[in-house]
Motif scaffolding. Sequence first.
Motif, PDB file in Angstrom:
ATOM      1  N   LEU A  95       1.021  -1.115   0.178  1.00  0.00           N
ATOM      2  CA  LEU A  95       0.077  -0.297   0.119  1.00  0.00           C
ATOM      3  C   LEU A  95       0.897   1.122  -0.044  1.00  0.00           C
ATOM      4  N   ARG A  96       2.152   1.126   0.130  1.00  0.00           N
ATOM      5  CA  ARG A  96       2.872   2.314   0.415  1.00  0.00           C
ATOM      6  C   ARG A  96       3.715   2.718  -1.008  1.00  0.00           C
ATOM      7  N   GLU A 124      12.959  -3.655   4.166  1.00  0.00           N
ATOM      8  CA  GLU A 124      11.933  -4.126   4.531  1.00  0.00           C
ATOM      9  C   GLU A 124      11.329  -5.157   3.331  1.00  0.00           C
ATOM     10  N   TYR A 125      11.718  -5.047   2.097  1.00  0.00           N
ATOM     11  CA  TYR A 125      11.549  -5.875   1.121  1.00  0.00           C
ATOM     12  C   TYR A 125      12.212  -7.264   1.455  1.00  0.00           C
ATOM     13  N   LYS A 131       1.612  -0.106  -8.927  1.00  0.00           N
ATOM     14  CA  LYS A 131       0.258  -0.052  -8.627  1.00  0.00           C
ATOM     15  C   LYS A 131      -0.234   0.308 -10.132  1.00  0.00           C
ATOM     16  N   ALA A 132      -1.320  -0.422 -10.418  1.00  0.00           N
ATOM     17  CA  ALA A 132      -1.960  -0.127 -11.638  1.00  0.00           C
ATOM     18  C   ALA A 132      -3.130   0.338 -11.623  1.00  0.00           C
ATOM     19  N   GLU A 133      -3.517   1.359 -12.395  1.00  0.00           N
ATOM     20  CA  GLU A 133      -4.818   2.147 -12.527  1.00  0.00           C
ATOM     21  C   GLU A 133      -5.539   2.051 -13.894  1.00  0.00           C
ATOM     22  N   LYS A 152      -2.707  -3.176  -6.780  1.00  0.00           N
ATOM     23  CA  LYS A 152      -1.375  -2.993  -6.175  1.00  0.00           C
ATOM     24  C   LYS A 152      -0.653  -4.362  -6.072  1.00  0.00           C
ATOM     25  N   ALA A 153       0.710  -4.517  -6.528  1.00  0.00           N
ATOM     26  CA  ALA A 153       1.344  -5.810  -6.493  1.00  0.00           C
ATOM     27  C   ALA A 153       2.602  -5.804  -5.956  1.00  0.00           C
TER      28      ALA A 153
END
Length: 536
Positions: free
Chosen positions: A61-62, A71-72, A93-95, A101-102
């Motif tokens: 989400l970030r 973090e990854y 993020k696809a719009e 989000k992936a």
Amino acid sequence: EAKEEADTKEDKEEEKEGDDGVDDAEDDDDEEEEGKEEAKKTRKEKRKEWDLLNDSKAIWLRAPKDVSEEEYKKFYKAVSKDYGESLGHVHFKAEGDVEFKAVLFVPKTVPYEFYDKYYEKGSKGALKLYVRRVFITDDADELLPRWLGFLRGIVDSDTLPLNVSREMLQQHAALKTIKKKIIRKVLDLIKKWADDEAKCRKAEEDKKKAEEGKEEEAKEEADADIPTGEACTAYETFWSQYGRAMKLGMIEDATNRGRLTKLLRFHTSKSPEKLTSLDEYIARMKDGQKDIYYLAGATKEEIAKSPFVEQLLRKGYEVIYYTDVLDEYVMQHVLDYDDKKFANVAKEDLKLADKDEKERKRDKELKDEFKDLTKWWKKLLGDQVTGVKVSARLATTPCVVVAGKYGQSANMERIMRAQAFQDPNRAGMHRSQKVFEINPRHPVIRGLKDKVNALGEDAEEVTALGKLLYESAMLESGFILEDPKEFTRRVQGLVRSSLGVASDAEVEAEVEADEVEEKGEDKAEAEDDDSAHDEL
């Protein structure tokens, strides 16, 4: 009078102070009454206060710029249950019509049983599907094709419905759009690795040229963005682990076949140690070369010594070495690249582009000279071959057997025979018609031609030699003999002739064990008699 005025003034002030005291007393009484009234209205209320213990958002989400590399790494180990690290990741993020989000990861080593259960498991368990942060399933085959089943990660969509069954979800049209975008993003990541590898190689070549004193040939720019470290070896590591998956993608995914073809890597005659690409091969092609030559075999050493590549290597052509069992399957789906056609040098109709008019004239003269020999050989072999021709691909080998233009090569026949459920009845249908090619410059072929002219076409010696040469060419070309016993009989006949052993000489009869013992006893008695005689 003055005294009276002073007394009057004092009386007025006293009256005023008295009035103020009365007012203060009245105010105190009012406050006491109001306090009593407020005390009667007091009541107790319970309130709940929430403390946010985890104030961090989910990684997907970030924004990618707000997520650290550490973090990854932790997220990859949590989502994949892998103790190692990933080779790389894609976070996007696809719009549009479909929003999601992936975060996708490529493991550094191929997952367990990925190839062993490729058709059984496919891409199951590769990605976890969320809808509005609610976990739905990790068994959605529609999210990924089988050949990308090695990916690990999470897909979170706001478009997919939340209140439907998993069976209905699998048929949802949005999944096809998500799948298409995931494939594109992953291929972009892999292409970036391939481009970084090419940049590193070019920088290394420029550095060598500069060291050799060829600064004018070196085109390296000082401000060029040249990757270093793991970026230079990322694609080599990826191809060693997932090269077969990319080849399976070329077979199964016609839509992305063009993009996958650019990612192919292989060894060649000019690059036997380092993997090379089709773009690098084309850059090294000779002037006038129209075809991309390749040959499939079990090992690089076997291909390099093959009679099929003799003339090509002698003239400086580069030949691709295909050693994987999937390579010839892939070549059946890829016919050309960058307007260059692929040519299997193990099949007939091989054409070399650098022949001048003098060489063509010489080839025609040789065909006319050996025309009678090729006719005799075709009559001798019968239906075993479709024709006997003068070869243009041989340099030091006397003869070779090549496959038909649209048939299976010797390597492909070997692979088909090794299949567990191969039907022997159908195998014969797929076998290629063979063409026997001879080298007119070889002394063995010229000697046989003279022998046939001297002894005649029906002489037993020349027919035996003709069949023996054909069968030996079959073995050298990678084919399997239908009657190996007959071949060994002919070889043993040549050995007999070379040793001076008669062709009708019989094998000595085997002596029985009892006869051997009797002979041994008789020999011992004779030796005892001789020794006694000597003593006397």
